[in-house]
Design an enzyme around this catalytic site. Structure first.
Site, short mmCIF file in Angstrom:
data_model
loop_
_atom_site.label_atom_id
_atom_site.label_comp_id
_atom_site.label_asym_id
_atom_site.label_seq_id
_atom_site.Cartn_x
_atom_site.Cartn_y
_atom_site.Cartn_z
N CYS A 120 -41.21 7.43 -54.71
CA CYS A 120 -41.40 6.43 -55.77
C CYS A 120 -40.08 5.70 -56.05
O CYS A 120 -40.03 4.47 -56.14
CB CYS A 120 -41.93 7.11 -57.03
SG CYS A 120 -42.37 5.96 -58.36
N CYS A 121 -38.97 6.47 -56.14
CA CYS A 121 -37.66 5.88 -56.36
C CYS A 121 -37.28 4.94 -55.22
O CYS A 121 -36.68 3.88 -55.44
CB CYS A 121 -36.59 6.97 -56.48
SG CYS A 121 -36.61 7.90 -58.03
N CYS A 205 -36.64 4.83 -65.63
CA CYS A 205 -38.06 4.49 -65.76
C CYS A 205 -38.69 5.33 -66.86
O CYS A 205 -38.32 6.49 -67.07
CB CYS A 205 -38.77 4.73 -64.44
SG CYS A 205 -38.26 3.62 -63.11
N CYS A 208 -39.96 8.93 -66.26
CA CYS A 208 -38.96 9.89 -65.80
C CYS A 208 -37.79 10.04 -66.77
O CYS A 208 -36.73 10.56 -66.40
CB CYS A 208 -38.44 9.45 -64.43
SG CYS A 208 -39.71 9.40 -63.16
N CYS A 233 -31.53 9.55 -58.08
CA CYS A 233 -32.63 8.79 -57.47
C CYS A 233 -32.28 8.32 -56.07
O CYS A 233 -33.14 7.87 -55.32
CB CYS A 233 -33.00 7.58 -58.33
SG CYS A 233 -31.65 6.39 -58.50
#
Length: 245
Positions: A120-121, A205, A208, A233
């Protein structure tokens, strides 16, 4: 009490640190062009952007708008774009990649494994970062040695990425304390993310990031469900060092 009231405690050599930071930014603008400041719109980064504007340096700023930021961060981004002398660029992930990832793994994939969280990162941060830094000789970050054990040796001028991509990383606040950061924000009335007033020292985000409690580590609110060693990340992980470890 707000973050300024809680944290604005300058170190005894704050003025010397500020002068060193100003000197590095002036040098960067003349010696390392083209370069950009990478801003997460956190406390450190708004200080650097304020200094760039105050010194009237031709250093553009960029923000990675991941599609998962807090509304408070988005509001600060809009205000920064409206008032900054330096241009503020916004880089977003490839929408199709985000849609496919969410469709395949779900909205909460980052909680299921480190691999999914890093995927996702990569989509939301690393790929846009590569576009933002294409063709740059250097970039400026808000990394500080005090932030975490993994960042304890951060230099003012980091040449560890030169062999990988030809870029120098500049960390003008490397030796600033958290108290120094907030002292500067306070005395210069720098606009900042109101989440800092709600005990969010490090803001990423929304899924997170959480507030921290008294006594918790500075970055305890980032990816809190993972082990301490995993809490990056990938934006500031040196690939050569990682391969050698």
């Amino acid at each position: 009490m707000g973050a300024i009231d809680l944290h604005a405690r300058p170190s005894k050599d704050f003025e010397a640190r500020l002068a060193e930071t100003q000197k590095l930014l002036i040098r960067a603008a003349s010696e390392f062009s083209p370069l950009k400041q990478a801003s997460s719109l956190g406390a450190e980064d708004v200080v650097i952007t304020h200094l760039i504007n105050a010194l009237e340096l031709d250093i553009p700023v960029f923000v990675l708008e991941t599609g998962a930021l807090h509304q408070e961060t988005l509001d600060l981004l809009a205000r920064t774009q409206a008032h900054s002398r330096a241009p503020v660029e916004v880089y977003r992930p490839v929408q199709e990649a985000v849609v496919q990832f969410v469709a395949r793994e779900g909205q909460d994939a980052m909680y299921r494994s480190i691999e999914l969280r890093k995927s996702c990162c990569h989509i939301r941060k690393l790929e846009p970062l590569a576009r933002a830094l294409a063709g740059q000789k250097a970039w400026i970050t808000g990394l500080r040695r005090e932030q975490s054990a993994a960042r304890a040796d951060v230099p003012l001028v980091d040449v560890s990425e030169v062999r990988q991509n030809g870029r120098i990383k500049l960390n003008p606040l490397a030796d600033w304390t958290w108290g120094d950061v907030w002292h500067y924000i306070g005395i210069n009335q720098v606009d900042y993310n109101p989440l800092h007033d709600q005990f969010y020292p490090s803001i990423g985000c929304a899924p997170c990031t959480r507030a921290i409690s008294l006594g918790e580590d500075f970055r305890a609110g980032r990816w809190w469900w993972e082990s301490e060693s995993a809490k990056e990340c990938g934006l500031h992980v040196n690939k050569e060092e990682k391969a050698a470890a």
